[in-house]
Design an enzyme around this catalytic site. Structure first.
Site, PDB file in Angstrom:
ATOM      1  N   ASN A 130      37.355  39.026  37.788  1.00 16.17           N
ATOM      2  CA  ASN A 130      36.463  38.704  38.906  1.00 16.17           C
ATOM      3  C   ASN A 130      35.289  39.656  39.057  1.00 16.17           C
ATOM      4  OD1 ASN A 130      35.862  37.387  41.622  1.00 16.17           O
ATOM      5  ND2 ASN A 130      36.174  39.523  42.219  1.00 16.17           N
ATOM      6  N   ASP A 223      33.080  33.880  46.835  1.00 12.99           N
ATOM      7  CA  ASP A 223      32.758  34.312  45.480  1.00 12.99           C
ATOM      8  C   ASP A 223      32.832  35.836  45.393  1.00 12.99           C
ATOM      9  OD1 ASP A 223      31.827  34.665  42.938  1.00 12.99           O
ATOM     10  OD2 ASP A 223      29.939  33.634  43.202  1.00 12.99           O
ATOM     11  N   ASP A 229      30.128  41.746  41.492  1.00  8.74           N
ATOM     12  CA  ASP A 229      30.731  40.434  41.301  1.00  8.74           C
ATOM     13  C   ASP A 229      30.137  39.722  40.090  1.00  8.74           C
ATOM     14  OD1 ASP A 229      32.562  38.382  42.600  1.00  8.74           O
ATOM     15  OD2 ASP A 229      30.737  37.215  42.290  1.00  8.74           O
ATOM     16  N   ASP A 231      29.087  36.811  37.479  1.00  7.29           N
ATOM     17  CA  ASP A 231      28.626  35.418  37.481  1.00  7.29           C
ATOM     18  C   ASP A 231      29.239  34.719  36.268  1.00  7.29           C
ATOM     19  OD1 ASP A 231      27.395  32.987  37.565  1.00  7.29           O
ATOM     20  OD2 ASP A 231      25.350  33.765  37.724  1.00  7.29           O
ATOM     21  N   ASP A 260      44.250  37.654  38.157  1.00  2.00           N
ATOM     22  CA  ASP A 260      43.988  38.352  39.408  1.00  2.00           C
ATOM     23  C   ASP A 260      42.870  37.663  40.196  1.00  2.00           C
ATOM     24  OD1 ASP A 260      44.286  40.799  41.129  1.00  2.00           O
ATOM     25  OD2 ASP A 260      42.195  41.074  40.542  1.00  2.00           O
ATOM     26  N   HIS A 264      38.342  33.835  44.021  1.00  2.00           N
ATOM     27  CA  HIS A 264      36.980  34.349  44.018  1.00  2.00           C
ATOM     28  C   HIS A 264      36.229  34.042  42.720  1.00  2.00           C
ATOM     29  CE1 HIS A 264      38.463  36.665  47.444  1.00  2.00           C
ATOM     30  NE2 HIS A 264      39.475  37.010  46.675  1.00  2.00           N
ATOM     31  N   GLU A 290      47.096  34.336  40.924  1.00  2.00           N
ATOM     32  CA  GLU A 290      47.224  34.908  42.265  1.00  2.00           C
ATOM     33  C   GLU A 290      46.124  34.326  43.156  1.00  2.00           C
ATOM     34  OE1 GLU A 290      45.720  38.016  45.193  1.00  2.00           O
ATOM     35  OE2 GLU A 290      45.292  38.380  43.078  1.00  2.00           O
TER      36      GLU A 290
END
Length: 517
Positions: A130, A223, A229, A231, A260, A264, A290
């Site tokens: 993520n 997100d 974070d 893309d 994991d 998101h 998860e």
């Protein structure tokens, strides 16, 4: 045309009906262990070495799969791997102030993986896809600060910020992967280094598409979770991850992943990642995701979008266990399985003489950050373990902290009885399940056994006094005239009548298992 329509409308297979759960040809119940806690450390050796030494014992106990902590290089020397810096560095390169990870070196990790394979114990890789942390230098770019409680609400106009988004991996260079990351590969950051301010900053400008729409709708759009974070719509990101998936399994001999924080991650990409890795490695590749939510109505639609590519942890059931432990005798045990994944999606698949639901159950976890912690209290932990280890639905996961001495949550009484429950799963817990809900504070069930296993009777209580519960339950006419004995204590016997019924007991606030003497 009708034939084609039928082919394309077939329901997705239940994940656990085709995924690898244990040794080929085994009739033994499969079982997973999460082999770490948040603060795990081994005295005088690395964690990987500790795991390697425990493998024979784990296999003897009945464990067939081990979920290990993320093996990748973290942003800090003591990072657990969830602060992912470099997925391609398994403790091989001098990066972020260390060569080995918190868990040990690459050589130690691969050695443990080889020993596990020799003992028919499957390894699961904890895949942190993520976000990234620990960038090598900053970059300047345009970003919009958004409301942390509603990521769809802009708090200001776009402005230039300075973010830690450049990853060039000076220790590894281009070995294994030539990709170097920059701000083009991310959707947001949580720190403006220029103003030294925290927040949620959505990166904008040329090539950026904003937040992914294929994520959870919590906080407007979930997100962004933390750090930098990723893309997952960017072609270079996809290429790197789609190469990493088969590489990590082939390098380690692992059979699959624990994914994991998938709520998101763009779910179209995650599904493609699983499909691509499965095609490149093994059709039976294992995967469990998860998706942290106790709301079944939120989990079910999300799980369906994966079309059978992954199982999901039954977080709603975990939350039922947490609430049961929090409310003591006020909790109605007859509802403990209600609104859980194993109740809503039984999806049984007959496999090697045992029945499995299509979801995993995890009852006791150690997570990153206080917001997700929902421990199952000690006074209800054995009851919860009895439910997931001895019933016919679901695929259970035992937590290292409940089995091995540690300073976080270890209880010697629980560990001793947990070992007995694990053994009961291995030896007795087979066949159909028959429920006997005596009342609010006491429930029982019987596993009827099969041609090679005798079955067992189980009683659970959450009363808070010295009461002795009694439930009349049938273990089947095949056991008529026999005697059952208590398995978690040294005394207690039940005579089975000519019709296969017996009067089984359990002390208040405990669990009891009865097996044929």
């Amino acid at each position: 045309m009708n034939v084609l329509r039928s082919l394309f409308s077939r329901p997705a297979p239940a994940p656990l009906s085709y995924m690898k759960l244990g040794p080929e040809g085994s009739t033994e119940n499969p079982l997973m262990i999460q082999f770490f806690t948040w603060d795990s450390k081994a005295n005088g050796m690395s964690w990987w070495k500790h795991f390697e030494e425990e493998i024979p014992r784990l296999r003897e106990m009945g464990f067939t799969q081990v979920w290990l902590p993320p093996p990748n290089k973290a942003a800090e020397p003591e990072g657990r791997g969830y602060d992912a810096y470099d997925l391609w560095d398994l403790g091989e390169f001098d990066q972020k102030g260390t060569v080995a990870t918190r868990w040990g070196s690459r050589e130690e990790f691969l050695s443990a993986c080889r020993v596990a394979k020799e003992h028919d114990v499957d390894i699961l890789i904890d895949a942190v896809l993520n976000h990234k942390l620990g960038a090598d230098r900053t970059e300047s770019f345009q970003a919009i600060p958004v409301d942390p409680q509603n990521r769809l609400k802009d708090l200001d106009k776009a402005k230039e910020i300075e973010g830690w988004t450049n990853f060039n991996f000076p220790g590894r260079g281009n070995k294994y992967s030539t990709m170097h990351w920059n701000q083009e590969h991310f959707t947001g950051v949580d720190w403006d280094h220029n103003t030294r301010s925290k927040g949620v900053f959505k990166i904008v400008g040329k090539g950026h598409k904003g937040w992914s729409k294929n994520v959870d709708r919590e906080l407007g759009n979930y997100d962004f979770l933390l750090g930098i974070d990723i893309d997952h719509r960017h072609p270079e990101v996809q290429k790197d991850f789609l190469s990493w998936g088969p590489w990590i399994l082939e390098t380690t001999g692992a059979v699959g992943f624990r994914l994991d924080a998938i709520k998101h991650i763009d779910r179209d990409f995650t599904r493609r990642f699983l499909q691509n890795t499965r095609r490149s490695t093994d059709r039976r590749m294992f995967s469990v995701a998860e998706y942290w939510s106790g709301n079944l109505d939120a989990v079910l639609p999300f799980s369906k979008t994966f079309k059978g590519e992954t199982a999901f942890f039954d977080v709603p059931l975990h939350m039922n266990f947490h609430n049961a432990s929090k409310h003591y005798s006020r909790y109605d045990l007859r509802t403990v399985m209600s609104k859980s994944l194993v109740e809503a999606k039984p999806g049984y698949a007959h496999c090697k003489k045992f029945l499995l639901g299509d979801e995993l159950i995890l009852i006791s976890i150690q997570v990153e950050g206080q917001s997700l912690e929902s421990w199952v209290g000690d006074h209800f932990k054995l009851q919860a373990y009895a439910l997931i280890l001895l019933r016919s639905t679901g695929y259970p996961c035992v937590f290292y902290g409940d089995l091995y001495p540690n300073h976080e949550c270890y209880n010697e009484h629980i560990a001793r009885n947990l070992k007995s429950l694990i053994k009961a799963r291995k030896l007795f817990a087979y066949g159909a399940t028959q429920d006997y809900p005596l009342g609010k504070n006491c429930v029982g069930f019987v596993r009827m056994g099969d041609s090679t296993h005798p079955g067992c009777a189980v009683i659970l209580s959450n009363r808070e006094d010295d009461y002795l519960h009694t439930i009349r339950m049938s273990v089947g006419k095949a056991h008529a005239g026999s005697t059952f004995q208590s398995y978690l204590t040294t005394d207690g016997r039940v005579e089975i009548d000519s019709d296969g019924w017996g009067e089984f007991t359990c002390f208040a606030g405990s669990a009891q298992v009865w097996v044929k003497a």
